[in-house]
Scaffold this motif. Structure first.
Motif, PDB file in Angstrom:
ATOM      1  N   UNK A  13       0.798  -1.220   0.000  1.00 26.54           N
ATOM      2  CA  UNK A  13       0.000   0.000   0.000  1.00 26.54           C
ATOM      3  C   UNK A  13       0.831   1.269   0.000  1.00 26.54           C
ATOM      4  N   UNK A  14       2.159   1.130  -0.094  1.00 25.05           N
ATOM      5  CA  UNK A  14       3.045   2.298  -0.133  1.00 25.05           C
ATOM      6  C   UNK A  14       2.651   3.247  -1.263  1.00 25.05           C
ATOM      7  N   UNK A  15       2.250   2.694  -2.390  1.00 31.93           N
ATOM      8  CA  UNK A  15       1.757   3.463  -3.532  1.00 31.93           C
ATOM      9  C   UNK A  15       0.548   2.736  -4.095  1.00 31.93           C
ATOM     10  N   UNK A  16      -0.472   3.487  -4.506  1.00 29.96           N
ATOM     11  CA  UNK A  16      -1.695   2.893  -5.034  1.00 29.96           C
ATOM     12  C   UNK A  16      -2.182   3.728  -6.212  1.00 29.96           C
ATOM     13  N   UNK A  17      -2.639   3.067  -7.269  1.00 27.13           N
ATOM     14  CA  UNK A  17      -3.267   3.743  -8.405  1.00 27.13           C
ATOM     15  C   UNK A  17      -4.424   2.872  -8.882  1.00 27.13           C
ATOM     16  N   UNK A  28      -3.522  -1.088  -8.785  1.00 23.56           N
ATOM     17  CA  UNK A  28      -2.152  -1.578  -8.660  1.00 23.56           C
ATOM     18  C   UNK A  28      -1.637  -1.026  -7.334  1.00 23.56           C
ATOM     19  N   UNK A  29      -1.090  -1.933  -6.521  1.00 22.22           N
ATOM     20  CA  UNK A  29      -0.661  -1.597  -5.169  1.00 22.22           C
ATOM     21  C   UNK A  29       0.816  -1.955  -5.016  1.00 22.22           C
ATOM     22  N   UNK A  30       1.624  -0.970  -4.672  1.00 23.78           N
ATOM     23  CA  UNK A  30       3.046  -1.201  -4.496  1.00 23.78           C
ATOM     24  C   UNK A  30       3.369  -1.795  -3.139  1.00 23.78           C
ATOM     25  N   UNK A  57       1.260  -5.427  -6.845  1.00 31.21           N
ATOM     26  CA  UNK A  57       0.113  -6.330  -6.860  1.00 31.21           C
ATOM     27  C   UNK A  57      -0.992  -5.696  -7.693  1.00 31.21           C
ATOM     28  N   UNK A  58      -1.654  -6.500  -8.516  1.00 30.31           N
ATOM     29  CA  UNK A  58      -2.773  -6.021  -9.312  1.00 30.31           C
ATOM     30  C   UNK A  58      -4.036  -6.699  -8.798  1.00 30.31           C
ATOM     31  N   UNK A  59      -5.021  -5.861  -8.425  1.00 31.39           N
ATOM     32  CA  UNK A  59      -6.280  -6.363  -7.893  1.00 31.39           C
ATOM     33  C   UNK A  59      -7.432  -5.794  -8.707  1.00 31.39           C
ATOM     34  N   UNK A  60      -8.433  -6.621  -8.960  1.00 27.27           N
ATOM     35  CA  UNK A  60      -9.616  -6.193  -9.712  1.00 27.27           C
ATOM     36  C   UNK A  60     -10.839  -6.359  -8.828  1.00 27.27           C
ATOM     37  N   UNK A  77      15.241  -7.505 -11.077  1.00 24.37           N
ATOM     38  CA  UNK A  77      15.336  -6.692  -9.854  1.00 24.37           C
ATOM     39  C   UNK A  77      16.178  -7.411  -8.804  1.00 24.37           C
ATOM     40  N   UNK A  78      17.000  -6.656  -8.120  1.00 27.35           N
ATOM     41  CA  UNK A  78      17.867  -7.223  -7.100  1.00 27.35           C
ATOM     42  C   UNK A  78      17.582  -6.662  -5.725  1.00 27.35           C
ATOM     43  N   UNK A  79      18.419  -7.031  -4.792  1.00 28.94           N
ATOM     44  CA  UNK A  79      18.301  -6.600  -3.398  1.00 28.94           C
ATOM     45  C   UNK A  79      18.184  -5.079  -3.325  1.00 28.94           C
ATOM     46  N   UNK A  80      17.161  -4.612  -2.604  1.00 27.53           N
ATOM     47  CA  UNK A  80      16.984  -3.184  -2.382  1.00 27.53           C
ATOM     48  C   UNK A  80      16.391  -2.407  -3.539  1.00 27.53           C
ATOM     49  N   UNK A  81      15.938  -3.077  -4.608  1.00 31.22           N
ATOM     50  CA  UNK A  81      15.372  -2.365  -5.758  1.00 31.22           C
ATOM     51  C   UNK A  81      14.090  -1.629  -5.383  1.00 31.22           C
ATOM     52  N   UNK A  82      13.339  -2.172  -4.462  1.00 34.84           N
ATOM     53  CA  UNK A  82      12.103  -1.557  -3.951  1.00 34.84           C
ATOM     54  C   UNK A  82      11.086  -1.261  -5.050  1.00 34.84           C
ATOM     55  N   UNK A  83      10.911  -2.221  -5.966  1.00 29.94           N
ATOM     56  CA  UNK A  83       9.881  -2.092  -6.996  1.00 29.94           C
ATOM     57  C   UNK A  83       8.537  -1.903  -6.295  1.00 29.94           C
ATOM     58  N   UNK A  84       7.707  -1.034  -6.830  1.00 38.23           N
ATOM     59  CA  UNK A  84       6.429  -0.733  -6.196  1.00 38.23           C
ATOM     60  C   UNK A  84       6.484   0.531  -5.360  1.00 38.23           C
TER      61      UNK A  84
END
Length: 188
Positions: A13-17, A28-30, A57-60, A77-84
């Motif tokens: 939930x760090x980022x949501x759109x 889409x939830x980071x 995460x993608x939720x419908x 993606x590697x350690x610490x990439x923090x995708x999302x």
């Protein structure tokens, strides 16, 4: 809402759109703190936990509940990439980025979310997409750590996603926040 495999340290939930599609409302939830377990192989017989790779995460929203369509973790993606860390979605296309590496574009093919592109840009200093926005076939990626800050623009065409320009402050003063937040609508 929670991801099917999310845990306390994932920062779900760090980022949501959200967007509206013919399938209903899609979010889409980071989760930039999500760890990834790399399975054991013949070369490495013990599974390895890679910290803070992150995920989107993608939720419908179905008839009466939210359903998970996918947990997206790019293979590179590697350690610490923090995708999302940042996410954006428009129709069946979404973009996410972390604190390092390229922004990742995914497209829903009717069944699954498929990684379509990795959007990066050549600059003389390390940079990151701390903000992303998408509208149709255009993406804006904020790069506030680039010298002076910048917003890089990409468009989807016959050859896929391509860089089409960048916006930088019109000043010689370093603007450390330029590109921290972005929004794009149509061609503006």
């Amino acid at each position: 809402l929670v991801g099917s495999d999310s845990s306390a340290g994932d920062c779900f939930g760090h980022a949501v759109a959200m967007t509206r599609t013919d399938r209903g409302v899609v979010a889409v939830v980071g989760a930039p703190g999500r760890d990834v377990v790399v399975a054991a192989t013949a070369d490495k017989p013990v599974p390895v936990v890679v910290d803070d790779v992150g995920a989107a995460y993608v939720l419908r929203h179905g008839e009466d509940a939210w359903l998970e369509e996918g947990c997206l973790v790019p293979a590179h993606a590697g350690r610490g990439a923090a995708i999302g860390s940042t996410v954006a979605i428009c129709g069946d296309v979404l973009v996410t980025a972390g604190i390092e590496g390229p922004a990742i574009v995914y497209r829903f093919d009717g069944t699954d979310w498929i990684e379509e592109a990795q959007l990066a840009f050549d600059v003389p200093v390390p940079t990151t997409g701390l903000a992303v926005s998408i509208d149709g076939d255009r993406i804006a990626i904020g790069a506030p750590t680039e010298f002076g800050g910048a917003v890089h623009l990409f468009a989807y065409g016959p050859r896929g996603w391509e860089g089409v320009g960048a916006i930088s402050p019109v000043t010689t003063v370093v603007e450390p926040e330029f590109g921290r937040a972005v929004a794009i609508e149509g061609s503006t």
